[in-house]
Design a protein around this motif. Structure first.
Motif, PDB file in Angstrom:
ATOM      1  N   GLY A 523       0.790  -1.222   0.000  1.00  0.00           N
ATOM      2  CA  GLY A 523       0.000   0.000   0.000  1.00  0.00           C
ATOM      3  C   GLY A 523       0.819   1.267   0.000  1.00  0.00           C
ATOM      4  O   GLY A 523       0.291   2.356  -0.240  1.00  0.00           O
ATOM      5  N   GLN A 524       2.107   1.150   0.266  1.00  0.00           N
ATOM      6  CA  GLN A 524       2.962   2.336   0.301  1.00  0.00           C
ATOM      7  C   GLN A 524       3.316   2.772  -1.116  1.00  0.00           C
ATOM      8  O   GLN A 524       3.580   1.951  -1.996  1.00  0.00           O
ATOM      9  CB  GLN A 524       4.237   2.037   1.084  1.00  0.00           C
ATOM     10  N   LYS A 525       3.354   4.095  -1.350  1.00  0.00           N
ATOM     11  CA  LYS A 525       3.675   4.630  -2.669  1.00  0.00           C
ATOM     12  C   LYS A 525       5.113   5.136  -2.698  1.00  0.00           C
ATOM     13  O   LYS A 525       5.602   5.721  -1.729  1.00  0.00           O
ATOM     14  CB  LYS A 525       2.714   5.757  -3.035  1.00  0.00           C
ATOM     15  N   VAL A 526       5.779   4.896  -3.827  1.00  0.00           N
ATOM     16  CA  VAL A 526       7.177   5.282  -3.998  1.00  0.00           C
ATOM     17  C   VAL A 526       7.368   5.925  -5.362  1.00  0.00           C
ATOM     18  O   VAL A 526       6.575   5.719  -6.293  1.00  0.00           O
ATOM     19  CB  VAL A 526       8.117   4.063  -3.869  1.00  0.00           C
ATOM     20  N   VAL A 527       8.450   6.712  -5.482  1.00  0.00           N
ATOM     21  CA  VAL A 527       8.862   7.271  -6.771  1.00  0.00           C
ATOM     22  C   VAL A 527      10.023   6.439  -7.288  1.00  0.00           C
ATOM     23  O   VAL A 527      11.038   6.278  -6.599  1.00  0.00           O
ATOM     24  CB  VAL A 527       9.289   8.743  -6.633  1.00  0.00           C
ATOM     25  N   VAL A 528       9.868   5.888  -8.478  1.00  0.00           N
ATOM     26  CA  VAL A 528      10.918   5.086  -9.091  1.00  0.00           C
ATOM     27  C   VAL A 528      11.899   6.007  -9.823  1.00  0.00           C
ATOM     28  O   VAL A 528      11.489   6.851 -10.624  1.00  0.00           O
ATOM     29  CB  VAL A 528      10.327   4.050 -10.062  1.00  0.00           C
ATOM     30  N   ALA A 529      13.187   5.848  -9.530  1.00  0.00           N
ATOM     31  CA  ALA A 529      14.214   6.700 -10.134  1.00  0.00           C
ATOM     32  C   ALA A 529      15.001   5.984 -11.225  1.00  0.00           C
ATOM     33  O   ALA A 529      15.450   6.611 -12.185  1.00  0.00           O
ATOM     34  CB  ALA A 529      15.174   7.195  -9.061  1.00  0.00           C
ATOM     35  N   LYS A 530      15.173   4.671 -11.081  1.00  0.00           N
ATOM     36  CA  LYS A 530      15.961   3.895 -12.044  1.00  0.00           C
ATOM     37  C   LYS A 530      15.376   2.495 -12.153  1.00  0.00           C
ATOM     38  O   LYS A 530      14.638   2.035 -11.282  1.00  0.00           O
ATOM     39  CB  LYS A 530      17.419   3.772 -11.594  1.00  0.00           C
ATOM     40  N   LYS A 531      15.754   1.815 -13.216  1.00  0.00           N
ATOM     41  CA  LYS A 531      15.353   0.415 -13.392  1.00  0.00           C
ATOM     42  C   LYS A 531      16.500  -0.331 -14.049  1.00  0.00           C
ATOM     43  O   LYS A 531      17.127   0.165 -14.986  1.00  0.00           O
ATOM     44  CB  LYS A 531      14.079   0.305 -14.237  1.00  0.00           C
TER      45      LYS A 531
END
Length: 665
Positions: A523-531
């Motif tokens: 349920g926690q939201k995150v910002v993806v910076a790299k993959k």
């Protein structure tokens, strides 16, 4: 609140035994007759025990042997355990197996002189069985169903405790015996009284709630893969209707007091927390909550879910102690019984953060964070979700993971408090299932391009390595978990992400059950910076953390991104306090203290709530007395400084609006 830091029990009590071959533990002759006075005739229970161990087939076989409709058997078992197994480990309510066959008297007495007493002597689980439940055991066959099953079937107590096949057969025998005493059964509704008795509830409201939940499951159907990989399903029976009058005719304790703020379907018991000045020479010596007029005086933004780290009975004793803490509700594991203690308009002392206390309702749930599924029962999940949906609607609280939070998400108020904040309900609380029950499922909610993602592991199959549940360094029993780990590099061999507040020496986080430093929850939201392949780098706790995602744990989400406004680091806070000029009438200024965390230029986090109330509730004296110094009490100091709540690390946090920029994710 996790009333104790960590419950301890000997290692044997937590290890779940592996699946046993049918018939392996049936020491008592299967053809033995039931005890004198039992209501089920001698039955060939060998037919129930023999054959495939496929759980769906076992339920069908037990139904055919006992005469209990398979739908009823499946629905009752679903409410007791969601068809899961836990080896020979009892629940906190003293129940075993998919049918939660209870053995309270044996656990109370050490099982001396009873069949298979080698399992009971010094049973490490005994202290975890609520003494309030034990006290009800005398004369309440619903709290000794395992021994009843043994008498009815001849199946050994050992098998009934630890073998799923035997347990289901035994549960079917008990239900059949209850039904024979209740009378004939022409349709599913005629099983209402038997189902009520099976709940073990001593009051009518709780028994009726259990029956209602079972019949709701019958009408809607259910299907899932159990914790040991078995696929079980129950087809919907839309015409199934409970017979409420049959439950009323059982003569159970009358319905609960209506003083509790509670949905009628739960019938909450009113057990008031004492608002008492226990030292009349000191107006500050009182407990265990503060008077208020919420939501008029201040918003209620959060519902905080705790686990008790105590038995239900001891928890009730604690909340009635004016020198201790106070929370609004306590929920029992065995049957989902709900007790209310503090009117939500008042401020309970439960979260370890006064700002969060001032804006939250505290719900204690009987259980032990390090044990998890042993057990957070389905009855507990359903009662809790029913209560929380009601409270959220009444007080306009969003049904999301930024507002329906665990105690482990509450931030410390200052750097020195961060490491000592509690971590319940812990890694084994099934947030995904809980939000399904809240009818606010954690699911993808965007199609366009965005860097915002929500964490959603599949609880049943997400078996993360966790240690120190029982003995420091030892691996905990494998079970479903609600989180995934973050590493410093895209490799399983890389150290876990450090946390400046929890590991002040700069060391890496660990797999310890109470170590939340590198865990990102469902349920926690995150910002993806790299993959990089199956590895995703997200901003977390002031640094990049790498999450391994071969199973599509991350789902695309809408969201607003928070970034520093300038080229300097942004302070992170554990509460949203007013500016100094807001304090009048001699009320001491509460200086906002930044935590040891920052948001550096180039980092980004997801906005959790931008409508945060900036205030400080001064409530220092019993009955809101204004003392000789003339400083008024029970005053909410409102500020103009605007804060935002953000997803920062495992816990929520606050930043000043003037320090950051908001942008679409």
């Amino acid at each position: 609140m996790s009333l104790r830091v960590l419950s301890k029990r000997s290692g044997a009590g937590l290890v779940a035994a592996g699946a046993l071959a049918a018939g392996a533990l049936y020491a008592v002759p299967l053809a033995s007759a039931p005890a004198a006075g039992s209501s089920v005739p001698t039955t060939d229970w060998a037919a129930c025990l023999s054959g495939t161990t496929d759980r769906q087939a076992v339920f069908e076989r037990a139904a055919a042997t006992s005469g209990v409709p398979s739908d009823v058997l499946l629905a009752v078992s679903y409410m007791e355990s969601r068809w899961d197994v836990h080896g020979s480990s009892p629940s906190t309510s003293g129940g075993y197996g998919p049918m939660n066959l209870t053995d309270i008297p044996a656990l109370t007495a050490g099982a001396d002189g009873t069949p298979d007493d080698e399992l009971g002597k010094g049973d490490p689980s005994a202290p975890h069985v609520a003494t309030g439940v034990k006290a009800q055991a005398a004369g309440n066959d619903g709290l000794a169903t395992l021994r009843t099953a043994h008498q009815l079937t001849g199946i050994s107590v050992k098998a009934l405790r630890s073998d799923a096949v035997a347990n289901i057969c035994g549960g079917a025998a008990v239900l059949a015996s209850y039904q024979k005493q209740a009378g004939g059964a022409a349709d599913l509704g005629d099983w209402s009284a038997a189902v009520a008795r099976y709940s073990g509830a001593s009051d009518e409201a709780t028994a009726l709630r259990f029956v209602t939940q079972v019949f709701t499951t019958l009408r809607t159907g259910a299907a899932r893969t159990t914790n040991d990989g078995q696929r079980v399903s129950l087809a919907a029976r839309p015409a199934a209707v409970a017979d409420r009058s049959a439950v009323a005719d059982l003569g159970l304790t009358a319905a609960a007091d209506d003083q509790a703020v509670c949905p009628a379907s739960l019938g909450c018991e009113w057990i008031p927390a004492p608002y008492e000045n226990y030292d009349t020479s000191d107006p500050g010596a009182y407990g265990n909550y503060d008077l208020a007029d919420r939501p008029t005086t201040m918003k209620i933004d959060y519902i905080v879910l705790h686990d008790t780290e105590e038995t239900y009975d001891n928890t009730i004793k604690l909340v009635q102690d004016p020198t201790y803490l106070g929370w609004h509700y306590t929920l029992r594991s065995s049957d989902g019984h709900a007790a209310a203690h503090i009117d939500p308009k008042n401020v309970g002392w439960h979260a370890g953060n006064w700002y969060v206390n001032s804006h939250s309702i505290g719900v204690e749930q009987e259980g032990f964070a390090a044990e998890g599924a042993t057990w957070f029962t389905e009855a507990l999940y359903q009662t809790s979700s029913t209560l929380v949906r009601y409270l959220a609607a009444k007080y306009d609280i969003p049904l999301d993971r930024a507002h329906i939070i665990g105690h482990d998400q509450v931030p410390g108020i200052a750097p020195a408090n961060v490491a000592t904040m509690h971590w319940d309900p812990g890694p084994y609380w099934d947030w995904k299932h809980y939000f399904d029950l809240l009818k606010a499922p954690i699911k993808p909610d965007r199609r366009g391009k965005s860097n915002v993602w929500t964490v959603r592991p599949d609880f049943a199959t997400n078996h993360q390595t966790v240690t120190s549940c029982e003995t420091a360094g030892d691996t905990c029993p494998e079970q479903g978990s609600n989180f995934v780990y973050l590493h410093t590099e895209p490799s399983e061999d890389a150290p876990l992400l450090p946390d400046a507040g929890l590991h002040t020496d700069g060391s890496s986080s660990t797999t310890g059950v109470s170590d939340w430093g590198a865990r990102v929850d469902a349920g926690q939201k995150v910002v993806v910076a790299k993959k990089q392949g199956d590895w995703w780098a997200v901003w977390f706790s002031g640094q990049l953390g790498w999450l391994h995602d071969p199973d599509k744990v991350l789902i695309p989400s809408q969201g607003t991104v928070v970034t520093p406004k300038g080229d300097t680091a942004v302070a992170v806070y554990g509460r949203a306090l007013p500016e100094e000029s807001a304090y009048t009438d001699g009320i001491p200024y509460q200086k906002p203290t930044p935590l040891q965390y920052t948001i550096e230029p180039g980092q980004a986090y997801v906005l959790a709530d931008k409508d945060i109330e900036t205030d400080y509730y001064k409530a220092w004296n019993y009955n809101c007395q204004t003392l000789d110094d003339g400083v008024p009490d029970c005053v909410d100091v409102k500020g103009r400084t605007k804060y935002y709540e953000i997803w920062y690390n495992h816990r929520v946090a606050y930043v000043k609006a003037d320090d950051v920029t908001l942008a679409k994710g």
